[in-house]
Write a protein that holds these residues in place. Structure first.
Motif, PDB file in Angstrom:
ATOM      1  N   LEU A 301      29.611  43.470  43.508  1.00 51.99           N
ATOM      2  CA  LEU A 301      30.910  44.053  43.134  1.00 51.99           C
ATOM      3  C   LEU A 301      31.678  43.103  42.224  1.00 51.99           C
ATOM      4  O   LEU A 301      31.831  41.911  42.531  1.00 51.99           O
ATOM      5  N   ILE A 302      32.124  43.652  41.104  1.00 53.10           N
ATOM      6  CA  ILE A 302      32.967  42.936  40.152  1.00 53.10           C
ATOM      7  C   ILE A 302      34.140  43.856  39.831  1.00 53.10           C
ATOM      8  O   ILE A 302      33.912  45.011  39.449  1.00 53.10           O
ATOM      9  N   GLY A 303      35.352  43.374  40.010  1.00 58.71           N
ATOM     10  CA  GLY A 303      36.514  44.214  39.692  1.00 58.71           C
ATOM     11  C   GLY A 303      36.479  45.547  40.413  1.00 58.71           C
ATOM     12  O   GLY A 303      36.903  46.571  39.874  1.00 58.71           O
ATOM     13  N   GLY A 304      35.957  45.546  41.641  1.00 53.67           N
ATOM     14  CA  GLY A 304      35.922  46.781  42.423  1.00 53.67           C
ATOM     15  C   GLY A 304      34.839  47.756  41.990  1.00 53.67           C
ATOM     16  O   GLY A 304      34.834  48.906  42.428  1.00 53.67           O
ATOM     17  N   ARG A 305      33.902  47.327  41.146  1.00 61.71           N
ATOM     18  CA  ARG A 305      32.818  48.225  40.707  1.00 61.71           C
ATOM     19  C   ARG A 305      31.468  47.593  40.968  1.00 61.71           C
ATOM     20  O   ARG A 305      31.308  46.373  40.914  1.00 61.71           O
ATOM     21  N   ARG A 306      30.487  48.436  41.214  1.00 61.61           N
ATOM     22  CA  ARG A 306      29.115  47.962  41.420  1.00 61.61           C
ATOM     23  C   ARG A 306      28.454  47.691  40.081  1.00 61.61           C
ATOM     24  O   ARG A 306      28.491  48.554  39.198  1.00 61.61           O
ATOM     25  N   ASP A 316      18.953  29.013  42.194  1.00 62.93           N
ATOM     26  CA  ASP A 316      20.370  28.665  42.310  1.00 62.93           C
ATOM     27  C   ASP A 316      21.303  29.563  41.497  1.00 62.93           C
ATOM     28  O   ASP A 316      22.504  29.327  41.490  1.00 62.93           O
ATOM     29  N   MET A 317      20.761  30.498  40.774  1.00 67.24           N
ATOM     30  CA  MET A 317      21.576  31.374  39.922  1.00 67.24           C
ATOM     31  C   MET A 317      21.036  32.790  39.914  1.00 67.24           C
ATOM     32  O   MET A 317      19.845  33.012  40.093  1.00 67.24           O
ATOM     33  N   THR A 318      21.967  33.715  39.671  1.00 66.86           N
ATOM     34  CA  THR A 318      21.626  35.141  39.570  1.00 66.86           C
ATOM     35  C   THR A 318      22.464  35.719  38.434  1.00 66.86           C
ATOM     36  O   THR A 318      23.643  35.382  38.302  1.00 66.86           O
ATOM     37  N   MET A 319      21.870  36.583  37.633  1.00 65.74           N
ATOM     38  CA  MET A 319      22.582  37.196  36.515  1.00 65.74           C
ATOM     39  C   MET A 319      22.875  38.663  36.811  1.00 65.74           C
ATOM     40  O   MET A 319      22.065  39.350  37.449  1.00 65.74           O
ATOM     41  N   ILE A 320      24.019  39.123  36.329  1.00 62.66           N
ATOM     42  CA  ILE A 320      24.410  40.530  36.499  1.00 62.66           C
ATOM     43  C   ILE A 320      24.864  41.076  35.146  1.00 62.66           C
ATOM     44  O   ILE A 320      25.294  40.321  34.260  1.00 62.66           O
ATOM     45  N   ASP A 321      24.769  42.393  35.008  1.00 60.47           N
ATOM     46  CA  ASP A 321      25.166  43.083  33.773  1.00 60.47           C
ATOM     47  C   ASP A 321      26.598  43.592  33.951  1.00 60.47           C
ATOM     48  O   ASP A 321      26.835  44.517  34.741  1.00 60.47           O
ATOM     49  N   VAL A 322      27.533  42.999  33.213  1.00 57.81           N
ATOM     50  CA  VAL A 322      28.946  43.400  33.352  1.00 57.81           C
ATOM     51  C   VAL A 322      29.440  44.136  32.106  1.00 57.81           C
ATOM     52  O   VAL A 322      30.644  44.268  31.895  1.00 57.81           O
ATOM     53  N   THR A 323      28.518  44.644  31.301  1.00 57.92           N
ATOM     54  CA  THR A 323      28.889  45.321  30.053  1.00 57.92           C
ATOM     55  C   THR A 323      29.902  46.443  30.297  1.00 57.92           C
ATOM     56  O   THR A 323      30.815  46.656  29.486  1.00 57.92           O
ATOM     57  N   ASP A 324      29.750  47.160  31.402  1.00 56.93           N
ATOM     58  CA  ASP A 324      30.574  48.350  31.623  1.00 56.93           C
ATOM     59  C   ASP A 324      31.889  48.050  32.347  1.00 56.93           C
ATOM     60  O   ASP A 324      32.637  48.970  32.671  1.00 56.93           O
ATOM     61  N   VAL A 325      32.149  46.800  32.623  1.00 58.58           N
ATOM     62  CA  VAL A 325      33.419  46.456  33.276  1.00 58.58           C
ATOM     63  C   VAL A 325      34.265  45.676  32.272  1.00 58.58           C
ATOM     64  O   VAL A 325      33.806  44.660  31.732  1.00 58.58           O
ATOM     65  N   GLY A 327      37.199  43.291  30.793  1.00 59.88           N
ATOM     66  CA  GLY A 327      37.999  42.140  31.189  1.00 59.88           C
ATOM     67  C   GLY A 327      37.371  41.277  32.267  1.00 59.88           C
ATOM     68  O   GLY A 327      38.038  40.872  33.223  1.00 59.88           O
ATOM     69  N   VAL A 328      36.090  41.003  32.151  1.00 58.88           N
ATOM     70  CA  VAL A 328      35.421  40.123  33.122  1.00 58.88           C
ATOM     71  C   VAL A 328      35.483  38.691  32.603  1.00 58.88           C
ATOM     72  O   VAL A 328      35.167  38.427  31.438  1.00 58.88           O
ATOM     73  N   HIS A 329      35.915  37.773  33.440  1.00 59.92           N
ATOM     74  CA  HIS A 329      36.118  36.396  33.012  1.00 59.92           C
ATOM     75  C   HIS A 329      35.429  35.414  33.946  1.00 59.92           C
ATOM     76  O   HIS A 329      35.247  35.707  35.124  1.00 59.92           O
ATOM     77  N   VAL A 330      35.138  34.245  33.399  1.00 60.53           N
ATOM     78  CA  VAL A 330      34.713  33.112  34.230  1.00 60.53           C
ATOM     79  C   VAL A 330      35.786  32.889  35.302  1.00 60.53           C
ATOM     80  O   VAL A 330      36.981  32.952  35.010  1.00 60.53           O
ATOM     81  N   GLY A 331      35.342  32.682  36.533  1.00 64.23           N
ATOM     82  CA  GLY A 331      36.288  32.451  37.625  1.00 64.23           C
ATOM     83  C   GLY A 331      36.589  33.692  38.441  1.00 64.23           C
ATOM     84  O   GLY A 331      37.175  33.596  39.517  1.00 64.23           O
ATOM     85  N   ASP A 332      36.166  34.867  37.947  1.00 63.75           N
ATOM     86  CA  ASP A 332      36.394  36.090  38.732  1.00 63.75           C
ATOM     87  C   ASP A 332      35.509  36.087  39.979  1.00 63.75           C
ATOM     88  O   ASP A 332      34.377  35.588  39.955  1.00 63.75           O
ATOM     89  N   ASP A 333      36.007  36.729  41.021  1.00 63.80           N
ATOM     90  CA  ASP A 333      35.220  36.890  42.245  1.00 63.80           C
ATOM     91  C   ASP A 333      34.081  37.879  42.028  1.00 63.80           C
ATOM     92  O   ASP A 333      34.266  38.906  41.361  1.00 63.80           O
ATOM     93  N   GLN A 340      35.570  45.314  47.971  1.00 62.82           N
ATOM     94  CA  GLN A 340      36.450  44.926  46.856  1.00 62.82           C
ATOM     95  C   GLN A 340      37.018  46.228  46.327  1.00 62.82           C
ATOM     96  O   GLN A 340      36.267  47.113  45.910  1.00 62.82           O
ATOM     97  N   GLY A 341      38.343  46.360  46.333  1.00 64.04           N
ATOM     98  CA  GLY A 341      38.936  47.650  45.997  1.00 64.04           C
ATOM     99  C   GLY A 341      38.408  48.684  46.970  1.00 64.04           C
ATOM    100  O   GLY A 341      38.356  48.442  48.177  1.00 64.04           O
TER     101      GLY A 341
END
Ligand code: PLP
Length: 387
Positions: A301-306, A316-325, A327-333, A340-341
């Motif tokens: 969940l990013i910004g209340g969206r899957r 130690d790392m995982t990547m996600i596709d945030v193209t459709d959300v 205003g996604v920034h470094v430091g976001d939960d 979330q939401g």
């Protein structure tokens, strides 16, 4: 030791008030039974010492662990209540077990003798539980062997038979046949003990699924594990709205970048972008318990969206596709498990993506992930007093 000035980007929080609601649900279902809270495997990943202390505040006085080590760790943390070692123990462990006043589950005749020999004379009669095999195909004295086992002199001298138990193999199945057969076999065992005039205070059978589905399995003690943590293992379409998942697992976006169509993400290039793609990097990986089977399958969940996990989950790392959300920034939960939401991802969702059960997802959350605790509040809303 150096204290970090900032919390790390990946952490879990555990809501002890939700734990209290789950305990209340156990007690509503089994009002006449005492509760042995199962806190093995670091309380299913939630933190055994903190969960046990919170349960003590909720007047739970019996705890179940799988190994002698787990029991010793609770004793060293100052837990003085009854601790039953539910797992398979071997005679070489009996001295440590007895030295820490842990309660063994004995599942073979020779273990009764071996344990009696490990008990210090000053601590006799030492409480023990005996497990009967009724259909799990794992540990336990067979019903036809029990009369002889119960005749052993150790049980009248050095040891005291405090508990008699069995374990259900299939209580979360819609088909009730296996469980009914197990309950019938165990009842025959109980009838036998009554005919012999044995008064055994703790009779216990029910795991979470038994507590929920089989009133006849509740007896004088119940052994809830997964339901304390807010999950059940019943078929997917059964709901248990009274249970509240108590754990939230979050991380923080460490980096965001854009890759062009045809660009790839992570080891072996299993994700190739079909469009210009915004990629967020999460500082969590399989070494934290975020399973590699979630590669190209999991959601976060990013910004209340899957949003989807893309490419291989790394150590130690995982990547996600945030193209459709937007205003996604470094430091976001980023929420791995939790709400979330209006969106929520449960350990059951994560389990489905990696083809396992919520138990394994929760137990796997690694030691690198610090757990924080949201305090227990009394019904009046005040934080409860510390002991
Ligand atoms: C782990 C365990 C439990 C708890 O099972 P849940 O399904 O988590 O409720 C109960 N009894 C025994 C013997 C166990 O090993």
């Amino acid at each position: 030791m150096y204290q970090l000035s900032q919390p790390p980007p990946t952490s879990a929080s555990v809501d002890l008030t939700a734990l209290a609601q789950n305990v209340a649900h156990v007690r509503r279902l089994a009002p006449r039974a005492d509760v042995l809270a199962v806190v093995k495997a670091n309380a299913y990943g939630h933190g055994a010492i903190e969960i046990t202390r919170a349960l003590q505040h909720l007047a739970v006085r019996r705890f179940g662990v799988a190994t002698v080590d787990e029991g010793v760790a609770l004793r060293q943390a100052g837990i003085r209540d009854a601790i039953v070692v539910l797992g398979a123990t071997i005679p070489a462990q009996f001295q440590d077990l007895a030295a820490h006043r842990l309660t063994p589950v004995l599942y073979r005749a020779d273990l009764i003798q071996a344990f009696a020999e490990a008990v210090e004379p000053g601590t006799a009669p030492y409480p023990v539980h005996i497990k009967v095999e009724t259909g799990m195909g794992r540990l336990g004295v067979l019903p036809h062997e029990l009369p002889e086992v119960l005749s052993r002199a150790e049980l009248r001298i050095t040891l005291r038979l405090e508990g008699l138990m069995t374990h259900l193999a299939d209580a979360d199945n819609r088909d009730t046949e296996q469980t009914e057969e197990q309950l019938k076999r165990f009842q025959e065992v109980l009838n036998h003990t009554q005919e012999r005039g044995l008064a055994i205070p703790l009779i216990h059978v029910a795991n979470s699924a038994g507590i929920i589905n089989y009133p006849a399995s509740r007896h004088t003690l119940v052994r809830p594990g997964i339901m304390l943590y807010g999950y059940h293992t019943l078929p997917n379409d059964s709901t248990a709205p009274e249970l509240h998942p108590i754990l939230t697992w979050k991380t923080t976006i460490a980096h965001v970048h854009t890759i062009p169509p045809g660009g790839s993400v992570s080891y072996n290039r299993t994700f190739i972008a079909s469009r210009q793609t915004r990629v967020a990097v999460l500082p969590v990986g399989y070494a934290d318990g975020y399973n590699r089977l979630l590669s190209n399958r999991g959601q976060v969940l990013i910004g209340g969206r899957r949003v989807p996990v893309i490419g291989r989950v790394c150590m130690d790392m995982t990547m996600i596709d945030v193209t459709d959300v937007k205003g996604v920034h470094v430091g976001d939960d980023a929420i791995l498990i939790g709400q979330q939401g209006s969106e929520r991802i449960t350990a059951a969702d994560v389990a489905a993506w990696q083809q396992t059960i919520p138990y394994e997802v929760l137990c796997a959350i690694g030691s690198r992930v610090p757990r924080r605790y949201l305090p227990l509040t009394s019904p009046s809303g005040e934080p409860s007093r510390e002991s």
